[in-house]
Design a protein around this motif. Structure first.
Motif, mmCIF file in Angstrom:
data_model
loop_
_atom_site.group_PDB
_atom_site.id
_atom_site.type_symbol
_atom_site.label_atom_id
_atom_site.label_comp_id
_atom_site.label_asym_id
_atom_site.label_seq_id
_atom_site.Cartn_x
_atom_site.Cartn_y
_atom_site.Cartn_z
ATOM 1 N N GLU A 91 6.182 -5.603 -1.502
ATOM 2 C CA GLU A 91 4.890 -6.285 -1.323
ATOM 3 C C GLU A 91 4.589 -6.486 0.153
ATOM 4 O OE1 GLU A 91 5.280 -8.734 -5.556
ATOM 5 O OE2 GLU A 91 5.721 -9.715 -3.642
ATOM 6 N N ALA A 92 5.640 -6.757 0.951
ATOM 7 C CA ALA A 92 5.453 -6.920 2.395
ATOM 8 C C ALA A 92 4.956 -5.616 3.021
ATOM 9 C CB ALA A 92 6.764 -7.353 3.048
ATOM 10 N N ALA A 93 5.462 -4.485 2.537
ATOM 11 C CA ALA A 93 5.014 -3.183 3.048
ATOM 12 C C ALA A 93 3.536 -2.965 2.759
ATOM 13 C CB ALA A 93 5.858 -2.078 2.432
ATOM 14 N N ILE A 94 3.090 -3.405 1.580
ATOM 15 C CA ILE A 94 1.673 -3.288 1.231
ATOM 16 C C ILE A 94 0.846 -4.227 2.100
ATOM 17 C CG2 ILE A 94 -0.031 -3.625 -0.598
ATOM 18 C CD1 ILE A 94 1.835 -1.179 -0.951
ATOM 19 N N ALA A 95 1.359 -5.446 2.338
ATOM 20 C CA ALA A 95 0.660 -6.405 3.192
ATOM 21 C C ALA A 95 0.471 -5.841 4.596
ATOM 22 C CB ALA A 95 1.426 -7.729 3.237
ATOM 23 N N ALA A 96 1.478 -5.129 5.083
ATOM 24 C CA ALA A 96 1.393 -4.524 6.416
ATOM 25 C C ALA A 96 0.258 -3.511 6.494
ATOM 26 C CB ALA A 96 2.726 -3.868 6.768
ATOM 27 N N GLU A 97 0.023 -2.802 5.409
ATOM 28 C CA GLU A 97 -1.076 -1.832 5.380
ATOM 29 C C GLU A 97 -2.427 -2.548 5.337
ATOM 30 O OE1 GLU A 97 -0.353 0.995 6.079
ATOM 31 O OE2 GLU A 97 1.441 1.752 5.066
ATOM 32 N N LEU A 98 -2.494 -3.677 4.651
ATOM 33 C CA LEU A 98 -3.739 -4.445 4.590
ATOM 34 C C LEU A 98 -4.157 -4.926 5.973
ATOM 35 C CD1 LEU A 98 -3.087 -6.621 1.383
ATOM 36 C CD2 LEU A 98 -4.639 -4.672 1.577
ATOM 37 N N VAL A 99 -3.177 -5.242 6.818
ATOM 38 C CA VAL A 99 -3.464 -5.686 8.175
ATOM 39 C C VAL A 99 -4.192 -4.602 8.963
ATOM 40 C CG1 VAL A 99 -2.425 -6.412 10.373
ATOM 41 C CG2 VAL A 99 -1.527 -7.284 8.217
ATOM 42 N N HIS A 100 -3.967 -3.341 8.580
ATOM 43 C CA HIS A 100 -4.620 -2.230 9.259
ATOM 44 C C HIS A 100 -5.939 -1.833 8.592
ATOM 45 C CE1 HIS A 100 -1.578 -1.526 12.240
ATOM 46 N NE2 HIS A 100 -0.622 -1.506 11.318
ATOM 47 N N GLY A 101 -6.391 -2.653 7.668
ATOM 48 C CA GLY A 101 -7.709 -2.430 7.080
ATOM 49 C C GLY A 101 -7.763 -1.427 5.957
ATOM 50 N N LEU A 102 -6.607 -1.044 5.404
ATOM 51 C CA LEU A 102 -6.598 -0.058 4.325
ATOM 52 C C LEU A 102 -6.846 -0.721 2.981
ATOM 53 C CD1 LEU A 102 -3.543 2.190 5.301
ATOM 54 C CD2 LEU A 102 -5.944 2.410 5.975
ATOM 55 N N GLY A 103 -7.513 0.011 2.087
ATOM 56 C CA GLY A 103 -7.726 -0.443 0.728
ATOM 57 C C GLY A 103 -6.648 0.098 -0.191
ATOM 58 N N ALA A 104 -6.706 -0.281 -1.461
ATOM 59 C CA ALA A 104 -5.666 0.106 -2.418
ATOM 60 C C ALA A 104 -5.515 1.622 -2.524
ATOM 61 C CB ALA A 104 -5.969 -0.500 -3.785
ATOM 62 N N ALA A 105 -6.619 2.336 -2.605
ATOM 63 C CA ALA A 105 -6.548 3.791 -2.755
ATOM 64 C C ALA A 105 -5.918 4.448 -1.525
ATOM 65 C CB ALA A 105 -7.944 4.360 -3.003
ATOM 66 N N GLU A 106 -6.300 3.968 -0.335
ATOM 67 C CA GLU A 106 -5.749 4.527 0.900
ATOM 68 C C GLU A 106 -4.258 4.203 1.016
ATOM 69 O OE1 GLU A 106 -9.392 4.208 4.061
ATOM 70 O OE2 GLU A 106 -8.724 2.333 3.116
ATOM 71 N N ILE A 107 -3.875 2.988 0.624
ATOM 72 C CA ILE A 107 -2.466 2.594 0.658
ATOM 73 C C ILE A 107 -1.644 3.473 -0.285
ATOM 74 C CG2 ILE A 107 -0.839 0.747 0.062
ATOM 75 C CD1 ILE A 107 -2.981 -1.243 1.016
ATOM 76 N N ALA A 108 -2.177 3.701 -1.474
ATOM 77 C CA ALA A 108 -1.478 4.530 -2.464
ATOM 78 C C ALA A 108 -1.279 5.944 -1.942
ATOM 79 C CB ALA A 108 -2.266 4.544 -3.768
ATOM 80 N N ASP A 109 -2.328 6.502 -1.352
ATOM 81 C CA ASP A 109 -2.259 7.871 -0.840
ATOM 82 C C ASP A 109 -1.275 7.974 0.323
ATOM 83 O OD1 ASP A 109 -3.397 10.641 -0.753
ATOM 84 O OD2 ASP A 109 -3.977 9.992 1.263
ATOM 85 N N LYS A 110 -1.285 6.994 1.215
ATOM 86 C CA LYS A 110 -0.417 7.023 2.389
ATOM 87 C C LYS A 110 1.060 6.850 2.019
ATOM 88 C CE LYS A 110 0.441 4.670 6.801
ATOM 89 N NZ LYS A 110 -0.003 3.601 7.725
ATOM 90 N N ASN A 111 1.331 6.034 0.992
ATOM 91 C CA ASN A 111 2.709 5.696 0.646
ATOM 92 C C ASN A 111 3.241 6.444 -0.574
ATOM 93 O OD1 ASN A 111 3.605 3.179 2.428
ATOM 94 N ND2 ASN A 111 1.426 2.965 1.948
ATOM 95 N N GLY A 112 2.447 7.348 -1.120
ATOM 96 C CA GLY A 112 2.901 8.149 -2.249
ATOM 97 C C GLY A 112 3.162 7.348 -3.506
#
Length: 389
Positions: free
Chosen positions: A334-355
């Motif tokens: 969850e912390a890894a996902i939170a780190a992506e949110l800090v960079h302005g990414l949405g759920a779809a972008e986070i999913a694509d970036k992290n596989g």
């Protein structure tokens, strides 16, 4: 926000006259209108009286930009909860024929679309998007006027009507036109209250004692105060600037529109008693600026506004995952996902970036929300940015 279209008919004939009872009702409306200048609820008492007297469905006072045609600020009545926020962030303002028609009228001159002609229906005058909205609310007619033109903004007063009450009559338009100069006077005086509150020296001194970049907007979406830290950040930015009209804008048209819509949405939220925080991300070469917008609510409507906190950090900044786990009560995933949110990414972008699947990304975000007591993702993102920037 009537979402209607057609050519306007000519002004009401002068033969129409008011009865003694109607004139008394008009005087009462004028009294309520000017009393709003001293009422903590702003124009709401006048909206209530206008709505009752003219059997209006919905409407308000709207500040509308020219090119593109966008809602800059507004005080509204009668719309369902959440409509204004949806409307501001849609493309509809640019195609709203009512806004277009009313803002091109001569100042202080009310007119309506059907003008008492019961043989017509407003639905025949609408584009498909507008027709869907009008049918949903049962709209039967729309009246409005251009109150005044101010620099880059047209101020429009408008009122839609339900079909059950028929079109606005010639006599009703006459009454509105008698009110028109008083509406202009009251709104002009009300604006002076906003503008005088923006000259608050104690606010300027308070902001300049804060090292973090901060901007306060008044209810007209113009900058009331920006501290030195904010001005320095903006001066060094390739994306943001403060225009001569004292609005925060950008040389990037897309970003400029996002800024304007976010500011207007939050000002509407302030007027409606909502405190939802909204975060925008601005990328500038190797840097990112996060702008956290929070509605400011006061006991008096003219003191409502908006606080913008600006956070500048490198795009390649790596948030401390251990700190995230500790502060936000979350698992490593969850912390890894939170780190992506800090960079302005949405759920779809986070999913694509992290596989991972979008479902998994959304579930992690949902867990972060529930563990930390936030209702909306925008609130979580704002707190993440404020904590780690």
């Amino acid at each position: 926000m009537a979402l209607v279209s057609t050519d306007l008919h000519e002004s009401a004939p002068e033969e129409a006259t008011l009865t003694s009872q109607q004139f008394q009702a008009y005087n009462k409306l004028v009294g309520i209108l000017y009393a709003c200048l001293h009422d903590s609820r702003g124009f709401q008492p006048f909206f209530d009286a206008f709505q009752s007297h003219f059997k209006a469905l919905q409407g308000g006072i709207l500040g509308v930009s020219d090119n593109p045609q966008r809602l800059v600020y507004g005080w509204t009545f009668g719309y369902p909860e959440g409509f204004e926020q949806w409307y501001i962030n849609s493309d509809l303002p640019e195609r709203d024929e009512a806004l277009t028609r009313f803002r091109h009228l001569p100042p202080r001159q009310f007119d309506s679309f059907l003008r008492g002609d019961e043989s017509q229906t407003i639905l025949d005058m609408l584009n498909p998007e507008s027709r869907a909205w009008a049918e949903a609310v049962g709209m039967g007619d729309s009246a409005g006027m251009l109150v005044t033109r101010q620099a880059d903004t047209n101020v429009v007063f408008m009122a839609n009507r339900h079909k059950d009450f028929g079109p606005y009559s010639e006599l009703e338009i006459l009454q509105m036109n008698l009110l028109a100069p008083h509406i202009e006077n009251a709104i002009t005086l009300h604006f002076k209250l906003y503008q005088s509150s923006s000259d608050n020296e104690s606010l300027a001194m308070a902001l300049d004692h804060v090292n973090k970049p901060m901007i306060v907007f008044n209810a007209l979406a113009t900058i009331a105060q920006a501290n030195q830290a904010a001005r320095t950040l903006i001066d060094n930015s390739q994306s943001l600037h403060i225009g001569s009209n004292q609005r925060l804008t950008s040389s990037d048209d897309r970003l400029s529109r996002q800024l304007a819509d976010a500011i207007t949405t939050n000002l509407v939220n302030a007027n409606q008693g909502r405190a939802d925080t909204h975060t925008l991300f601005v990328e500038n070469r190797d840097e990112r600026i996060a702008i956290c917008l929070t509605p400011l609510q006061s006991e008096r409507a003219e003191h409502n506004g908006l606080l913008a906190e600006l956070f500048n950090y490198r795009i390649d900044m790596t948030p401390d995952l251990g700190k995230l786990q500790s502060l936000f009560l979350c698992t490593p995933a969850e912390a890894a996902i939170a780190a992506e949110l800090v960079h302005g990414l949405g759920a779809a972008e986070i999913a694509d970036k992290n596989g991972i699947s979008v479902h998994t990304a959304r579930q992690h975000i949902k867990n972060l929300l529930s563990k930390n007591g936030y209702r909306k993702q925008t609130e979580l993102v704002a707190m993440l940015v404020k904590t780690l920037s």
